[in-house]
Structure formats: C-alpha cells, structure tokens
Scaffold this motif. Structure first.
Motif, PDB file in Angstrom:
ATOM      1  N   ASP A 113      12.030  -1.582   3.472  1.00 17.87           N
ATOM      2  CA  ASP A 113      11.973  -2.750   2.596  1.00 17.87           C
ATOM      3  C   ASP A 113      12.336  -4.018   3.356  1.00 17.87           C
ATOM      4  OD1 ASP A 113      11.384  -1.027   0.507  1.00 17.87           O
ATOM      5  OD2 ASP A 113      13.399  -1.084  -0.361  1.00 17.87           O
ATOM      6  N   VAL A 114      13.420  -3.952   4.121  1.00 13.43           N
ATOM      7  CA  VAL A 114      13.883  -5.127   4.860  1.00 13.43           C
ATOM      8  C   VAL A 114      12.845  -5.553   5.899  1.00 13.43           C
ATOM      9  CG1 VAL A 114      15.683  -6.082   6.347  1.00 13.43           C
ATOM     10  CG2 VAL A 114      16.297  -4.483   4.528  1.00 13.43           C
ATOM     11  N   PRO A 166       0.824  -1.212   0.000  1.00 12.79           N
ATOM     12  CA  PRO A 166       0.000   0.000   0.000  1.00 12.79           C
ATOM     13  C   PRO A 166       0.860   1.265   0.000  1.00 12.79           C
ATOM     14  CG  PRO A 166      -0.816  -1.584   1.604  1.00 12.79           C
ATOM     15  CD  PRO A 166       0.505  -2.099   1.130  1.00 12.79           C
ATOM     16  N   ASP A 167       0.658   2.111  -1.017  1.00 12.18           N
ATOM     17  CA  ASP A 167       1.335   3.416  -1.109  1.00 12.18           C
ATOM     18  C   ASP A 167       2.857   3.324  -1.240  1.00 12.18           C
ATOM     19  OD1 ASP A 167      -1.180   4.689  -0.754  1.00 12.18           O
ATOM     20  OD2 ASP A 167      -0.981   4.445   1.410  1.00 12.18           O
ATOM     21  N   LEU A 168       3.372   2.144  -1.553  1.00 11.17           N
ATOM     22  CA  LEU A 168       4.813   1.979  -1.729  1.00 11.17           C
ATOM     23  C   LEU A 168       5.098   1.217  -3.015  1.00 11.17           C
ATOM     24  CD1 LEU A 168       5.903   1.007   1.913  1.00 11.17           C
ATOM     25  CD2 LEU A 168       6.359   3.171   0.743  1.00 11.17           C
ATOM     26  N   GLY A 224      17.757 -27.731   2.068  1.00  7.61           N
ATOM     27  CA  GLY A 224      16.330 -27.783   2.345  1.00  7.61           C
ATOM     28  C   GLY A 224      15.855 -26.660   3.247  1.00  7.61           C
ATOM     29  N   HIS A 225      16.661 -25.582   3.361  1.00  2.00           N
ATOM     30  CA  HIS A 225      16.269 -24.424   4.168  1.00  2.00           C
ATOM     31  C   HIS A 225      15.728 -23.315   3.274  1.00  2.00           C
ATOM     32  CE1 HIS A 225      17.714 -25.258   8.338  1.00  2.00           C
ATOM     33  NE2 HIS A 225      18.346 -26.222   7.688  1.00  2.00           N
ATOM     34  N   SER A 226      14.812 -22.532   3.817  1.00  7.56           N
ATOM     35  CA  SER A 226      14.213 -21.448   3.038  1.00  7.56           C
ATOM     36  C   SER A 226      15.238 -20.347   2.774  1.00  7.56           C
ATOM     37  CB  SER A 226      12.998 -20.867   3.756  1.00  7.56           C
ATOM     38  OG  SER A 226      13.384 -20.193   4.935  1.00  7.56           O
ATOM     39  N   TYR A 227      15.020 -19.627   1.699  1.00  5.03           N
ATOM     40  CA  TYR A 227      15.950 -18.566   1.296  1.00  5.03           C
ATOM     41  C   TYR A 227      15.181 -17.512   0.524  1.00  5.03           C
ATOM     42  CZ  TYR A 227      19.846 -16.201  -1.058  1.00  5.03           C
ATOM     43  OH  TYR A 227      20.746 -15.262  -1.529  1.00  5.03           O
ATOM     44  N   LEU A 228      15.518 -16.251   0.783  1.00  3.92           N
ATOM     45  CA  LEU A 228      14.898 -15.150   0.042  1.00  3.92           C
ATOM     46  C   LEU A 228      15.941 -14.095  -0.278  1.00  3.92           C
ATOM     47  CD1 LEU A 228      11.455 -13.583   0.402  1.00  3.92           C
ATOM     48  CD2 LEU A 228      13.426 -12.051   0.404  1.00  3.92           C
ATOM     49  N   ARG A 229      15.942 -13.649  -1.531  1.00  2.00           N
ATOM     50  CA  ARG A 229      16.760 -12.500  -1.945  1.00  2.00           C
ATOM     51  C   ARG A 229      15.830 -11.526  -2.660  1.00  2.00           C
ATOM     52  NH1 ARG A 229      19.730 -14.258  -7.504  1.00  2.00           N
ATOM     53  NH2 ARG A 229      18.649 -16.212  -7.904  1.00  2.00           N
ATOM     54  N   PHE A 230      16.150 -10.250  -2.585  1.00  2.00           N
ATOM     55  CA  PHE A 230      15.250  -9.252  -3.161  1.00  2.00           C
ATOM     56  C   PHE A 230      16.025  -8.006  -3.577  1.00  2.00           C
ATOM     57  CE2 PHE A 230      15.725  -7.978   1.178  1.00  2.00           C
ATOM     58  CZ  PHE A 230      15.512  -6.605   1.222  1.00  2.00           C
ATOM     59  N   ASP A 231      15.371  -7.168  -4.351  1.00  2.00           N
ATOM     60  CA  ASP A 231      15.931  -5.874  -4.747  1.00  2.00           C
ATOM     61  C   ASP A 231      15.289  -4.779  -3.918  1.00  2.00           C
ATOM     62  OD1 ASP A 231      17.604  -6.866  -6.740  1.00  2.00           O
ATOM     63  OD2 ASP A 231      16.086  -6.693  -8.309  1.00  2.00           O
ATOM     64  N   TYR A 232      16.108  -3.900  -3.365  1.00  2.00           N
ATOM     65  CA  TYR A 232      15.569  -2.746  -2.659  1.00  2.00           C
ATOM     66  C   TYR A 232      14.755  -1.868  -3.609  1.00  2.00           C
ATOM     67  CZ  TYR A 232      19.523  -3.827   0.505  1.00  2.00           C
ATOM     68  OH  TYR A 232      20.428  -4.444   1.329  1.00  2.00           O
TER      69      TYR A 232
END
Length: 285
Positions: free
Chosen positions: A113-114, A41-43, A84-92
C-alpha cells in the motif's frame, strides 16, 4: 554507525510560521479535504485524502489497525496546507474506509500500500511520517524507494515489534498461540480490549524484520518516542538510530510521552520537527 543526538522535552526555537499555525488552529483542526478512492488491478481500493502543494510533500502512515482520521494525521494536514506543501494521508487495506478486512492482511500487504502511494499518488520527494507500525513501514518504504523518500519522522516507531514481542513470550504462551493459530494481545485501543493477531501475520512479518543488521537508509531520520510508552519500548528508537546508515539522525525523547504522542504538546513537537526538515531540505535544493 549513525551519528546520534538525544534531545529531551522541548525545542530549541519556535518558528514564527509554526506559532501562527498553532494559534490559528487552537479552536480545533478543520479539515476540508474529501475522501477519495483509488482502484488498483487485482487489489482492494485504497481510501485517501490529499492536499496539493509544493515539494517536499508529507505522507502520513498510521499505526496498527489505525486510520487516517486520527488527531496527528489531521493536524499535519492543516499544517502542510498552511505552508503550501503537499500532504497525503490514507487508510491501509482493510482499515478505515479502504476495502477488505484488516484481519486478512499482512505487513507485506501494507508495505505494498505504501509503495503504491509513493509510486502513483504523490509526486516528487516525500517526508514519511510513520506512527507506531507506520514507523516500521516507513523504513521498509525508504529501503525500497530511496529516490522517493527525502526524510523520515518516526513516532513511537514499532520496528520488528510484533515479532520481537511474540518471541519474548513464555514458552507455554507461544505454544498455546501456535495451537490456536492466533495470539491474543491485550490493548487499550479498542472496545474488545484485545488484538487477535494470526500466527500467519507473525510469520509473514518475520520476512520484514530489519533490526538484525545495518538498515540501508541514508536520508535524514527523526525518531520521537515517549519515555512512558507502555506498548513499544523507547530503546527501539535508539536501536533504529544506531542501525540506519544515515549520519543525520536525531532521537527526541518525551519525558511524559505515551505511545501515541497525540497530546497537544506532542503534536506541537511533531510539527516543529517536520517544519525543521522542510526548511533543511528546501535549503539543500
């Protein structure tokens, strides 16, 4: 004061599963996850890639003006997938394939963002891996969301960096930047050869500086830094280690390491470090 262990290049033991992963990935990293987008929302929308798996999960935080497509981010994704562990990468916001322009962003923008990622895109405790500016953001996130952060791994951690570097400039250079409204900082990481950092960015970043006193972070902390880092002095990681309240802190120095620590041996050490933390956290549970 935090207990401090300084380790030189190398590692005490190579786990069998890590050696197997490295052998399997010697032909190159192969990431199959597709990019997803999340609306806020709004971002601006954030772009991310996610691998589902066990806890603790791992979240990678890129450096300044960097993206989730780097070697370290991709290697860690494949390693977490192999365990078998979860992982997430993202762009700011404003970086890579996320919406907006990075020149319009502030450190506070990226901190939000983080925190959004921790609140909305992952479940359970997370190991935050922060590269350069991402190391600053991981500490801010650990302060704001201690219940979400199981451990921290900093790579060339750039805590308070732009503020400290600007204040260290000659008076005439600072005055010129103030008059122009931007600071032109030489860099080897883009084609233009400079970062154009607005004075608004510097002033806003001052609100997030944390090296002036104790840092209220109590989870395990691992800080990897190259002794040949020409962008962020290795003693910054020593300062962080001294100021965090955690008693489980290691500083690991790479004798030949550069700022990004993206060579094969550097990535191997990062993988070992995360594997060790996963084992430690799993044992504690």
């Amino acid at each position: 004061m935090a207990a401090l262990v300084v380790r030189w290049r190398g590692w005490s033991a190579v786990r069998r599963k890590v050696a197997l992963f490295l052998a399997q990935s010697s032909g190159g990293i192969r990431c199959k996850s597709s990019i997803q987008y999340v609306s806020r929302p709004d971002l601006p929308k954030l772009a991310y890639q996610k691998v589902k798996g066990k806890s603790p999960g791992v979240v990678f935080l890129p450096g300044f003006a960097s993206t989730m497509a780097g070697q370290k981010a991709e290697a860690l994704q494949e390693f977490c997938r192999s365990l078998g562990h979860s992982y997430l990468r993202f762009d700011y916001t404003g970086c890579g394939t996320s919406e907006s322009q990075w020149t319009e962003c502030t450190l506070g923008t990226w901190k939000k963002d983080v925190l959004f990622v921790l609140d909305e895109l992952v479940e359970g405790p997370q190991i935050l891996v922060g590269s350069s500016l991402g190391g600053w953001l991981m500490l801010l996130a650990a302060i704001a969301r201690p219940e979400k952060v199981a451990a921290l791994v900093g790579i060339g951690t750039a805590v308070d960096h732009f503020v400290t570097a600007f204040k260290a400039l000659p008076l005439e250079v600072k005055k010129e930047a103030e008059e122009k409204g931007e600071w032109t900082l030489a860099t080897k990481y883009n084609e233009e050869g400079v970062y154009r950092i607005s004075m608004d960015f510097i002033r806003e970043a001052e609100n997030h500086c944390i090296l002036q006193g104790p840092i209220p972070v109590t989870c395990p902390v691992r800080l990897l830094h190259g002794l040949k880092d020409q962008d962020v002095p290795w003693h910054v990681s020593m300062q962080v280690a001294e100021r965090v309240l955690s008693t489980d802190v290691d500083v690991i120095l790479r004798k030949e390491g550069q700022h990004r620590l993206s060579e094969k041996e550097d990535i191997k050490l990062i993988v070992y470090t995360i594997d060790d933390l996963i084992d430690k956290l799993t044992t504690l549970v």
